[in-house]
Design a protein around this motif. Structure first.
Motif, PDB file in Angstrom:
ATOM      1  N   LEU A  64       0.839  -1.205   0.000  1.00 20.09           N
ATOM      2  CA  LEU A  64       0.000   0.000   0.000  1.00 20.09           C
ATOM      3  C   LEU A  64       0.868   1.246   0.000  1.00 20.09           C
ATOM      4  CD1 LEU A  64      -2.770  -0.820   2.643  1.00 20.09           C
ATOM      5  CD2 LEU A  64      -3.039  -0.753   0.175  1.00 20.09           C
ATOM      6  N   SER A  65       0.565   2.183  -0.889  1.00 14.73           N
ATOM      7  CA  SER A  65       1.282   3.461  -0.901  1.00 14.73           C
ATOM      8  C   SER A  65       0.724   4.364   0.192  1.00 14.73           C
ATOM      9  CB  SER A  65       1.103   4.142  -2.257  1.00 14.73           C
ATOM     10  OG  SER A  65      -0.242   4.591  -2.417  1.00 14.73           O
ATOM     11  N   GLY A  66       1.407   5.478   0.406  1.00 14.48           N
ATOM     12  CA  GLY A  66       0.908   6.442   1.380  1.00 14.48           C
ATOM     13  C   GLY A  66      -0.467   6.960   1.026  1.00 14.48           C
ATOM     14  N   PHE A  67      -0.706   7.193  -0.276  1.00 15.37           N
ATOM     15  CA  PHE A  67      -2.018   7.681  -0.711  1.00 15.37           C
ATOM     16  C   PHE A  67      -3.099   6.626  -0.494  1.00 15.37           C
ATOM     17  CE2 PHE A  67       0.439  10.590  -3.693  1.00 15.37           C
ATOM     18  CZ  PHE A  67       0.234  11.704  -2.899  1.00 15.37           C
ATOM     19  N   GLN A  68      -2.775   5.369  -0.749  1.00  8.21           N
ATOM     20  CA  GLN A  68      -3.752   4.301  -0.521  1.00  8.21           C
ATOM     21  C   GLN A  68      -4.065   4.154   0.968  1.00  8.21           C
ATOM     22  OE1 GLN A  68      -1.459   1.311  -2.681  1.00  8.21           O
ATOM     23  NE2 GLN A  68      -3.124   1.091  -4.167  1.00  8.21           N
ATOM     24  N   LEU A  69      -3.044   4.335   1.803  1.00  3.52           N
ATOM     25  CA  LEU A  69      -3.278   4.306   3.246  1.00  3.52           C
ATOM     26  C   LEU A  69      -4.175   5.461   3.652  1.00  3.52           C
ATOM     27  CD1 LEU A  69      -2.791   3.311   6.119  1.00  3.52           C
ATOM     28  CD2 LEU A  69      -0.695   4.681   6.168  1.00  3.52           C
ATOM     29  N   GLN A  70      -3.918   6.631   3.110  1.00 10.71           N
ATOM     30  CA  GLN A  70      -4.748   7.798   3.412  1.00 10.71           C
ATOM     31  C   GLN A  70      -6.209   7.522   3.059  1.00 10.71           C
ATOM     32  OE1 GLN A  70      -4.149  11.229   0.871  1.00 10.71           O
ATOM     33  NE2 GLN A  70      -4.555  12.645   2.569  1.00 10.71           N
ATOM     34  N   GLU A  71      -6.451   6.941   1.896  1.00  9.49           N
ATOM     35  CA  GLU A  71      -7.818   6.620   1.477  1.00  9.49           C
ATOM     36  C   GLU A  71      -8.470   5.628   2.432  1.00  9.49           C
ATOM     37  OE1 GLU A  71      -7.254   5.196  -2.466  1.00  9.49           O
ATOM     38  OE2 GLU A  71      -6.854   7.187  -3.313  1.00  9.49           O
ATOM     39  N   GLU A  72      -7.690   4.645   2.909  1.00 11.51           N
ATOM     40  CA  GLU A  72      -8.226   3.655   3.829  1.00 11.51           C
ATOM     41  C   GLU A  72      -8.566   4.289   5.181  1.00 11.51           C
ATOM     42  OE1 GLU A  72      -9.497   0.077   5.546  1.00 11.51           O
ATOM     43  OE2 GLU A  72      -9.287   0.740   3.457  1.00 11.51           O
ATOM     44  N   LEU A  73      -7.743   5.211   5.633  1.00 12.47           N
ATOM     45  CA  LEU A  73      -8.013   5.880   6.912  1.00 12.47           C
ATOM     46  C   LEU A  73      -9.253   6.763   6.812  1.00 12.47           C
ATOM     47  CD1 LEU A  73      -4.395   6.800   8.076  1.00 12.47           C
ATOM     48  CD2 LEU A  73      -5.820   4.854   8.763  1.00 12.47           C
ATOM     49  N   VAL A  74      -9.447   7.394   5.666  1.00 12.64           N
ATOM     50  CA  VAL A  74     -10.666   8.186   5.444  1.00 12.64           C
ATOM     51  C   VAL A  74     -11.884   7.257   5.458  1.00 12.64           C
ATOM     52  CG1 VAL A  74     -11.943   9.574   3.767  1.00 12.64           C
ATOM     53  CG2 VAL A  74      -9.520  10.045   4.196  1.00 12.64           C
ATOM     54  N   ARG A  75     -11.750   6.095   4.796  1.00 13.78           N
ATOM     55  CA  ARG A  75     -12.858   5.138   4.760  1.00 13.78           C
ATOM     56  C   ARG A  75     -13.227   4.670   6.163  1.00 13.78           C
ATOM     57  NH1 ARG A  75     -14.134   0.010   4.983  1.00 13.78           N
ATOM     58  NH2 ARG A  75     -12.027  -0.659   5.524  1.00 13.78           N
ATOM     59  N   ARG A  76     -12.211   4.534   7.016  1.00 19.06           N
ATOM     60  CA  ARG A  76     -12.449   4.090   8.392  1.00 19.06           C
ATOM     61  C   ARG A  76     -12.857   5.235   9.325  1.00 19.06           C
ATOM     62  NH1 ARG A  76      -8.013  -0.581  10.018  1.00 19.06           N
ATOM     63  NH2 ARG A  76      -7.947  -1.665   8.011  1.00 19.06           N
ATOM     64  N   ASP A  77     -12.946   6.435   8.783  1.00 16.71           N
ATOM     65  CA  ASP A  77     -13.319   7.610   9.572  1.00 16.71           C
ATOM     66  C   ASP A  77     -12.355   7.822  10.735  1.00 16.71           C
ATOM     67  OD1 ASP A  77     -14.862   9.849  10.178  1.00 16.71           O
ATOM     68  OD2 ASP A  77     -16.232   8.723  11.476  1.00 16.71           O
ATOM     69  N   TYR A  78     -11.066   7.681  10.428  1.00 17.39           N
ATOM     70  CA  TYR A  78     -10.015   7.844  11.440  1.00 17.39           C
ATOM     71  C   TYR A  78      -9.595   9.310  11.474  1.00 17.39           C
ATOM     72  CZ  TYR A  78      -5.471   6.914  13.733  1.00 17.39           C
ATOM     73  OH  TYR A  78      -4.390   6.891  14.578  1.00 17.39           O
ATOM     74  N   PRO A  79      -9.724   9.989  12.625  1.00 10.76           N
ATOM     75  CA  PRO A  79      -9.558  11.445  12.656  1.00 10.76           C
ATOM     76  C   PRO A  79      -8.137  11.974  12.837  1.00 10.76           C
ATOM     77  CG  PRO A  79     -10.311  10.679  14.793  1.00 10.76           C
ATOM     78  CD  PRO A  79     -10.255   9.459  13.897  1.00 10.76           C
ATOM     79  N   ALA A  80      -7.116  11.106  12.829  1.00  9.55           N
ATOM     80  CA  ALA A  80      -5.751  11.584  13.070  1.00  9.55           C
ATOM     81  C   ALA A  80      -5.252  12.492  11.946  1.00  9.55           C
ATOM     82  CB  ALA A  80      -4.800  10.395  13.205  1.00  9.55           C
ATOM     83  N   PRO A  81      -4.584  13.604  12.279  1.00  9.91           N
ATOM     84  CA  PRO A  81      -3.932  14.421  11.256  1.00  9.91           C
ATOM     85  C   PRO A  81      -2.852  13.598  10.551  1.00  9.91           C
ATOM     86  CG  PRO A  81      -4.055  15.596  13.356  1.00  9.91           C
ATOM     87  CD  PRO A  81      -4.424  14.173  13.631  1.00  9.91           C
ATOM     88  N   VAL A  82      -2.778  13.713   9.222  1.00 11.93           N
ATOM     89  CA  VAL A  82      -1.803  12.950   8.436  1.00 11.93           C
ATOM     90  C   VAL A  82      -0.799  13.908   7.800  1.00 11.93           C
ATOM     91  CG1 VAL A  82      -1.457  11.421   6.453  1.00 11.93           C
ATOM     92  CG2 VAL A  82      -3.457  11.110   7.959  1.00 11.93           C
ATOM     93  N   VAL A  83       0.483  13.636   8.026  1.00 13.47           N
ATOM     94  CA  VAL A  83       1.577  14.412   7.440  1.00 13.47           C
ATOM     95  C   VAL A  83       2.320  13.504   6.459  1.00 13.47           C
ATOM     96  CG1 VAL A  83       3.725  15.664   7.868  1.00 13.47           C
ATOM     97  CG2 VAL A  83       1.835  15.802   9.530  1.00 13.47           C
ATOM     98  N   PHE A  84       2.445  13.945   5.216  1.00  7.27           N
ATOM     99  CA  PHE A  84       3.184  13.169   4.220  1.00  7.27           C
ATOM    100  C   PHE A  84       4.635  13.632   4.149  1.00  7.27           C
ATOM    101  CE2 PHE A  84      -0.939  11.902   2.543  1.00  7.27           C
ATOM    102  CZ  PHE A  84      -0.690  10.617   2.067  1.00  7.27           C
ATOM    103  N   CYS A  85       5.519  12.667   3.902  1.00  7.58           N
ATOM    104  CA  CYS A  85       6.926  12.960   3.629  1.00  7.58           C
ATOM    105  C   CYS A  85       7.325  12.202   2.368  1.00  7.58           C
ATOM    106  CB  CYS A  85       7.827  12.504   4.777  1.00  7.58           C
ATOM    107  SG  CYS A  85       7.692  13.497   6.264  1.00  7.58           S
ATOM    108  N   SER A  86       8.128  12.833   1.524  1.00  5.14           N
ATOM    109  CA  SER A  86       8.570  12.142   0.315  1.00  5.14           C
ATOM    110  C   SER A  86       9.874  12.729  -0.198  1.00  5.14           C
ATOM    111  CB  SER A  86       7.509  12.232  -0.781  1.00  5.14           C
ATOM    112  OG  SER A  86       7.967  11.616  -1.970  1.00  5.14           O
ATOM    113  N   ALA A  87      10.744  11.837  -0.698  1.00  5.21           N
ATOM    114  CA  ALA A  87      11.980  12.282  -1.345  1.00  5.21           C
ATOM    115  C   ALA A  87      11.730  12.620  -2.805  1.00  5.21           C
ATOM    116  CB  ALA A  87      13.038  11.195  -1.241  1.00  5.21           C
ATOM    117  N   HIS A  88      10.512  12.354  -3.264  1.00  5.65           N
ATOM    118  CA  HIS A  88      10.177  12.578  -4.673  1.00  5.65           C
ATOM    119  C   HIS A  88       8.975  13.504  -4.799  1.00  5.65           C
ATOM    120  CE1 HIS A  88      12.818   9.130  -5.286  1.00  5.65           C
ATOM    121  NE2 HIS A  88      12.105   8.491  -4.363  1.00  5.65           N
ATOM    122  N   GLY A  89       8.841  14.426  -3.864  1.00  9.07           N
ATOM    123  CA  GLY A  89       7.675  15.285  -3.840  1.00  9.07           C
ATOM    124  C   GLY A  89       7.640  16.292  -4.978  1.00  9.07           C
TER     125      GLY A  89
END
Length: 207
Positions: A64-89
């Motif tokens: 799972l990529s970071g974006f796919q994880l983000q989508e799954e957390l939204v689906r689960r209605d998980y309220p934690a703030p998400v900060v992305f980090c990337s060397a290829h941003g």
């Protein structure tokens, strides 16, 4: 897992072990409890969805990529703030993250002090978000056993209509409406209809 009390924990999800270790060392230097995971799947298996937290996640990872994880957390209605980090941003990547609900996007290598400031800011926000989320879920659970007609009556009560008007709208008697109101109060454990209406409005419950 380290005991965190009521303070939010920071979840670090990155397939690069050096990145995980350096970040956990940085956070622990200011007494922030951090837990690390090499994959999004391992995080999903181990995290406590009810524990206040901030999530720091890499974009590109095996599985799972970071974006796919983000989508799954939204689906689960998980309220934690998400900060992305990337060397290829890049700009499109950061825009996608923010549109998906992320609170920040940092390029690697990030400036340590900047990371600490972001995490500390969002730890405070996480406490508030999880408190609101818990309150919202609690009110939702109190409404779960209402019948469709009781929900209809409650919607009209929330809209400010008295029993007589509700009876006219529903084509029934005032006595029947009052019976519904009494049942709503009993099923939800509300002290009175006024406090229930307040809770519904406060937590923006869709009845």
């Amino acid at each position: 897992m380290t005991e965190t009390g009521n303070a939010p924990v920071v979840h670090v999800i990155d397939d690069d072990e050096d990145v995980r270790q350096s970040l956990i060392f940085l956070l622990q230097s200011v007494e922030i409890v951090a837990l690390t995971y090499p994959t999004a799947a391992s995080f999903l298996e181990e995290f406590d969805p009810g524990e206040p937290a901030v999530v720091i996640v890499d974009v590109r990872m095996p599985g799972l990529s970071g974006f796919q994880l983000q989508e799954e957390l939204v689906r689960r209605d998980y309220p934690a703030p998400v900060v992305f980090c990337s060397a290829h941003g890049d700009i499109p990547m950061s825009v996608r993250a923010m549109r998906g609900g992320a609170v920040d996007f940092l390029e690697k290598p990030y400036e340590p002090q900047r990371m600490l400031e972001i995490v500390q800011t969002h730890m405070r926000a996480a406490e508030e978000a999880f408190t609101r989320h818990a309150g919202h879920r609690q009110v939702q659970q109190r409404l779960e056993h209402l019948t469709p007609r009781e929900r209809e009556v409650l919607r009209l009560v929330v809209d400010g209509h008295p029993s007589q008007t509700i009876a006219q709208r529903l084509g029934t008697s005032v006595k029947t409406v009052d019976v519904h109101r009494a049942r709503i109060k009993a099923k939800t454990g509300a002290e009175n209809m006024g406090t229930l209406v307040r809770d519904v409005l406060l937590h923006r419950i869709d009845i």
